[in-house]
Design an enzyme around this catalytic site. Structure first.
Site, mmCIF file in Angstrom:
data_model
loop_
_atom_site.group_PDB
_atom_site.id
_atom_site.type_symbol
_atom_site.label_atom_id
_atom_site.label_comp_id
_atom_site.label_asym_id
_atom_site.label_seq_id
_atom_site.Cartn_x
_atom_site.Cartn_y
_atom_site.Cartn_z
ATOM 1 N N GLU A 172 -23.717 -44.942 6.910
ATOM 2 C CA GLU A 172 -23.849 -45.826 8.070
ATOM 3 C C GLU A 172 -25.266 -46.328 8.324
ATOM 4 O OE1 GLU A 172 -22.157 -43.780 11.420
ATOM 5 O OE2 GLU A 172 -20.129 -43.894 10.635
ATOM 6 N N GLU A 367 -14.757 -41.532 6.703
ATOM 7 C CA GLU A 367 -14.657 -40.868 8.018
ATOM 8 C C GLU A 367 -13.656 -41.599 8.897
ATOM 9 O OE1 GLU A 367 -18.307 -40.411 10.282
ATOM 10 O OE2 GLU A 367 -19.407 -39.803 8.491
#
Ligand code: GBH
Length: 461
Positions: A172, A367
């Protein structure tokens, strides 16, 4: 809906990859052991007011000392893969120079333990714990950090690539750049838009430099990739202002990473927006060729989707600094304990759209999961029907996307166990396994058992 979801999930292929994920600072603890250096998170946690309750990752889940038992726990969930991250400051305490053998040794043992239990290791090289010394030298807004990251990546790769096949460079980068350097809601807590945009480019450059060197050095075929957090950005109305707000949100949230990685160029509309704000990405000739080094897998982290408006409560389209307004208009859905709206169909839309706009790269959900206000009974047992419902609807959303042509190869639940939820501290629990932080006792929640049974059913045994 649960029956329809179950049917969709049952249609996933038997070789679909199933896993659970964690990250180093969120679970390991032992921050002063075996020569580990300080990271920006050690520092940030000590700035008053930055982390709920003044908490930090000094002990966390004490995974560093409980690793073999935790690997047994992972095995018991029936997953085939475990995604974990390596703490850069364990490997290079100051972010440069030779490897710290004691720190690297932990991951060496972890990999062996996993393989011994039939669980595939999936390594994330950077999940936000930049060595503090590199931040002191300027951090990600500084070009040198990209080179330091590639050197670090090679130390880990050289040590583990004889046994680890799948590698994610960055987790991320949007969070590192925007929350870390612009919004200040994560380490290092800076608030400077131009610095955040420089960080975007240097994170991507670091990814490309590392991926290129890893590919060249690979002793056997490897699977290399990067993980991006994304959602679907919808305009609140069809007005131009709202459509522009959605375009910008998607541009700075997703396309500014996807386009250079997968098309070799930054999105023109976003570069235009930046130049209006007087910001230029610090691109040097040749950088985009490095960044667009082909990847084998795109990691997608999904939590929620947003409806956006370009008009604020006063009807303005620009704020006092002349920046375009971008407000989130709730969809009116139930929310998790993070106050994030539950929008599984936004997940399907995202995956279908990615497969159309960026064809040819397989995706894995690295995720997905949710925090709820879990209540443990006397035995520590948690009946988290809300989490099971979240997982079921989102795994079904992935299956629906596959039916519409999205090439998604696997799914990782966030997270294996309750852990240090960054600036929210320990109050927010994302685990499939409950952690009692007084005793460090781990107890699988009802959702963990549902996940195990679901995997078993899809595999057909
Ligand atoms: C991930 O980040 C991290 O990789 C992981 O370490 C972390 O524990 C986990 O998620 C849970 O937080 O407020 O509605 O606008 C998540 C990144 C970015 C997801 C911001 C939610 C905003 C939702 N997050 N996003 S909202």
């Amino acid at each position: 809906a649960p029956a329809a979801e179950a049917e969709l999930i049952a249609g996933l292929p038997a070789d679909f990859r199933w896993g659970v994920a964690t990250s180093a600072y969120q679970i390991e603890g032992a921050t002063g052991e075996d020569g580990r250096g300080q990271s920006i998170w050690d520092t940030y946690c000590r700035v008053p007011g930055m982390v709920e309750g003044g908490e930090n990752g000094d002990v966390a889940c004490d995974h560093y000392h409980r690793m073999p038992a935790d690997v047994e726990l992972i095995r018991s969930l029936g997953v085939d893969t475990y995604r974990f991250s390596v703490a850069w400051p364990r490997v290079q305490p100051g972010g440069r120079g030779p490897a710290n053998a004691a720190g690297l040794g932990f991951y060496d043992r972890l990999v062996d333990e996993l393989l011994g239990k039939g669980v595939d290791p999936w390594v994330t090289l950077y999940h936000w714990d930049l060595p503090q010394e590199l931040e002191d030298a300027g951090g990600w807004p500084e070009r040198d950090t990209a080179h330091r990251f590639a050197d670090y990546a090679m130390l880990v790769f050289d040590a583990l690539s004889d046994r680890v096949r799948t590698w994610t460079t960055l987790n991320e980068p949007w969070c590192s750049a925007m929350l870390g350097y612009y919004e200040g809601r994560q380490a290092p807590g800076r608030r400077d838009f131009a610095a955040a945009m420089a960080a975007v480019h240097h994170l991507l450059l670091g990814h490309g430099l590392a991926a290129g060197r890893m590919r060249a050095a690979a002793p056997a075929p490897v699977e290399l990739g990067i993980t991006l957090n994304m959602g679907t950005s919808m305009p609140a109305t069809e007005s131009l202002a709202d459509r522009e707000a959605a375009r910008r949100a998607d541009g700075l949230g997703a396309r500014i990473y996807l386009d250079p990685l997968l098309r070799g160029q930054y999105p023109g509309d976003i570069l235009d927006d930046l130049s209006v704000r007087g910001v230029k990405l610090p691109v040097v000739d040749g950088d985009l060729a490095v960044i667009s080094e082909p990847i084998d897998v795109l990691g997608v982290n999904y939590y929620s989707s947003h409806r956006l408006s370009g008009v604020d409560a006063q009807g303005r389209t620009e704020d006092d600094e002349g920046n375009p307004v971008q407000t989130t208009v709730p969809l009116g859905r139930p929310v998790t304990a993070m106050d994030w709206e539950i929008v599984p169909e936004g997940f399907t839309e995202l995956l279908v759209r990615l497969s159309r706009d960026y064809p040819g790269v397989p995706m894995v959900i690295t995720e997905n999961g949710a925090a709820f206000d879990d209540v443990a009974d006397a035995g520590g047992y948690v009946r988290d029907d809300d989490r099971t419902a979240y997982l079921s609807s989102h795994i079904a959303a992935v299956a629906a996307a596959r039916q519409r042509g999205a090439d998604v190869r696997g799914y990782f639940a966030w997270s294996l166990m309750d852990n240090f939820e960054w600036s929210y501290g320990y109050a927010k629990r994302f685990g499939l396994v409950h952690v009692d932080y007084e005793t460090q006792v781990r107890t699988p929640k009802q959702s963990a058992l549902w996940y195990r049974d679901t995997i078993r059913r899809v595999r057909g045994h």
